[in-house]
Scaffold this motif. Sequence first.
Motif, PDB file in Angstrom:
ATOM      1  N   GLY A   1       0.783  -1.227   0.000  1.00  8.42           N
ATOM      2  CA  GLY A   1       0.000   0.000   0.000  1.00  8.42           C
ATOM      3  C   GLY A   1       0.814   1.275   0.000  1.00  8.42           C
ATOM      4  O   GLY A   1       2.037   1.266   0.156  1.00  8.42           O
ATOM      5  N   TRP A   2       0.082   2.370  -0.185  1.00  4.58           N
ATOM      6  CA  TRP A   2       0.648   3.719  -0.152  1.00  4.58           C
ATOM      7  C   TRP A   2       0.228   4.450   1.119  1.00  4.58           C
ATOM      8  O   TRP A   2       0.186   5.675   1.158  1.00  4.58           O
ATOM      9  CB  TRP A   2       0.182   4.520  -1.366  1.00  4.58           C
ATOM     10  N   GLY A   3      -0.096   3.714   2.164  1.00  3.12           N
ATOM     11  CA  GLY A   3      -0.564   4.340   3.396  1.00  3.12           C
ATOM     12  C   GLY A   3       0.545   5.026   4.171  1.00  3.12           C
ATOM     13  O   GLY A   3       1.736   4.918   3.854  1.00  3.12           O
ATOM     14  N   GLN A   4       0.137   5.729   5.217  1.00  2.00           N
ATOM     15  CA  GLN A   4       1.076   6.470   6.060  1.00  2.00           C
ATOM     16  C   GLN A   4       2.210   5.580   6.555  1.00  2.00           C
ATOM     17  O   GLN A   4       2.015   4.394   6.820  1.00  2.00           O
ATOM     18  CB  GLN A   4       0.348   7.034   7.285  1.00  2.00           C
ATOM     19  N   THR A   5       3.374   6.183   6.724  1.00  2.00           N
ATOM     20  CA  THR A   5       4.517   5.459   7.267  1.00  2.00           C
ATOM     21  C   THR A   5       4.752   5.780   8.737  1.00  2.00           C
ATOM     22  O   THR A   5       5.666   5.246   9.349  1.00  2.00           O
ATOM     23  CB  THR A   5       5.792   5.795   6.472  1.00  2.00           C
ATOM     24  N   CYS A   6       3.939   6.679   9.296  1.00  2.00           N
ATOM     25  CA  CYS A   6       4.009   6.980  10.728  1.00  2.00           C
ATOM     26  C   CYS A   6       2.672   6.561  11.348  1.00  2.00           C
ATOM     27  O   CYS A   6       1.659   6.487  10.650  1.00  2.00           O
ATOM     28  CB  CYS A   6       4.315   8.453  10.961  1.00  2.00           C
ATOM     29  N   PRO A   7       2.644   6.261  12.649  1.00  2.00           N
ATOM     30  CA  PRO A   7       1.559   5.445  13.187  1.00  2.00           C
ATOM     31  C   PRO A   7       0.258   6.120  13.589  1.00  2.00           C
ATOM     32  O   PRO A   7      -0.707   5.427  13.891  1.00  2.00           O
ATOM     33  CB  PRO A   7       2.209   4.795  14.412  1.00  2.00           C
ATOM     34  N   THR A   8       0.187   7.451  13.630  1.00  3.01           N
ATOM     35  CA  THR A   8      -1.055   8.080  14.073  1.00  3.01           C
ATOM     36  C   THR A   8      -1.678   8.892  12.943  1.00  3.01           C
ATOM     37  O   THR A   8      -0.975   9.434  12.088  1.00  3.01           O
ATOM     38  CB  THR A   8      -0.815   8.997  15.287  1.00  3.01           C
ATOM     39  N   GLN A   9      -2.995   8.977  12.938  1.00  2.00           N
ATOM     40  CA  GLN A   9      -3.705   9.618  11.839  1.00  2.00           C
ATOM     41  C   GLN A   9      -3.266  11.074  11.677  1.00  2.00           C
ATOM     42  O   GLN A   9      -3.225  11.839  12.638  1.00  2.00           O
ATOM     43  CB  GLN A   9      -5.212   9.554  12.072  1.00  2.00           C
ATOM     44  N   GLY A  10      -2.892  11.441  10.440  1.00  2.00           N
ATOM     45  CA  GLY A  10      -2.492  12.803  10.143  1.00  2.00           C
ATOM     46  C   GLY A  10      -1.073  13.157  10.534  1.00  2.00           C
ATOM     47  O   GLY A  10      -0.668  14.319  10.461  1.00  2.00           O
ATOM     48  N   CYS A  11      -0.271  12.149  10.925  1.00  2.00           N
ATOM     49  CA  CYS A  11       1.083  12.443  11.413  1.00  2.00           C
ATOM     50  C   CYS A  11       2.067  12.757  10.287  1.00  2.00           C
ATOM     51  O   CYS A  11       3.169  13.243  10.533  1.00  2.00           O
ATOM     52  CB  CYS A  11       1.619  11.276  12.244  1.00  2.00           C
TER      53      CYS A  11
END
Length: 225
Positions: A116-126
């Motif tokens: 996937g292309w999702g966030q690489t840091c763990p909290t939403q919007g980080c």
Amino acid sequence: ASEPPPPPPPTGIVGGVPASETYTFMASLQDLSGNHSCGGSLVAARWVVTAEHCGTPARVRVGTTTYNSGGEVHLVASRQALDGDIALLQLATPAISKPVPIAAGAPVGSATRIIGWGQTCPTQGCGGLPVGLRQLDTSIIADESCSDITGETELCVQGGGGKGACYGDSGGPAVTGGPGSWQLAGATSRGTAASCGVSPAIYTDVTAYRAQILQIIGSGAAARR
């Protein structure tokens, strides 16, 4: 002035690594400006499997490891939601990229790779989404490890220790097999904690919908019979 927050780590999903190949079936769900919102899997020339909660995108890009360039872009003609966090997107024009077959089953203990292309840091919007596709090797574990799971139609996928799917990965694939023989087992649905990579995640069990999907997409299916 306060110090700016540190940049997200260079590895992706959370705790993943850059994609080791071009997954021809990997889809980025986008608005008309090309902003990535969710992942998906091309299962036939005109059909993409994704999560129902991802809604209806304007278009999808497939056949590339960068969501903002390469591959091919197709407008979405319609969406068919199934009973669960799973939906089929019908493309307005057929893709030439190679689709992924749907696995016949996804038993506990199966090795799986999430992409996937999702966030690489763990909290939403980080932090922002990585442009380059990421992957993480993990496994399917017992349903008891995931709270609020529907065992008949969902999979519990190992996570924790700073590794797992994150915001922006929704709808994207969990595959089994290996290069040249990948099969679709799951679609990213939701985490079991507010932060990513701290606990297992819940995936829609695409194999449980295999017969229904094949019926909908007809003879254009990539799934093995």
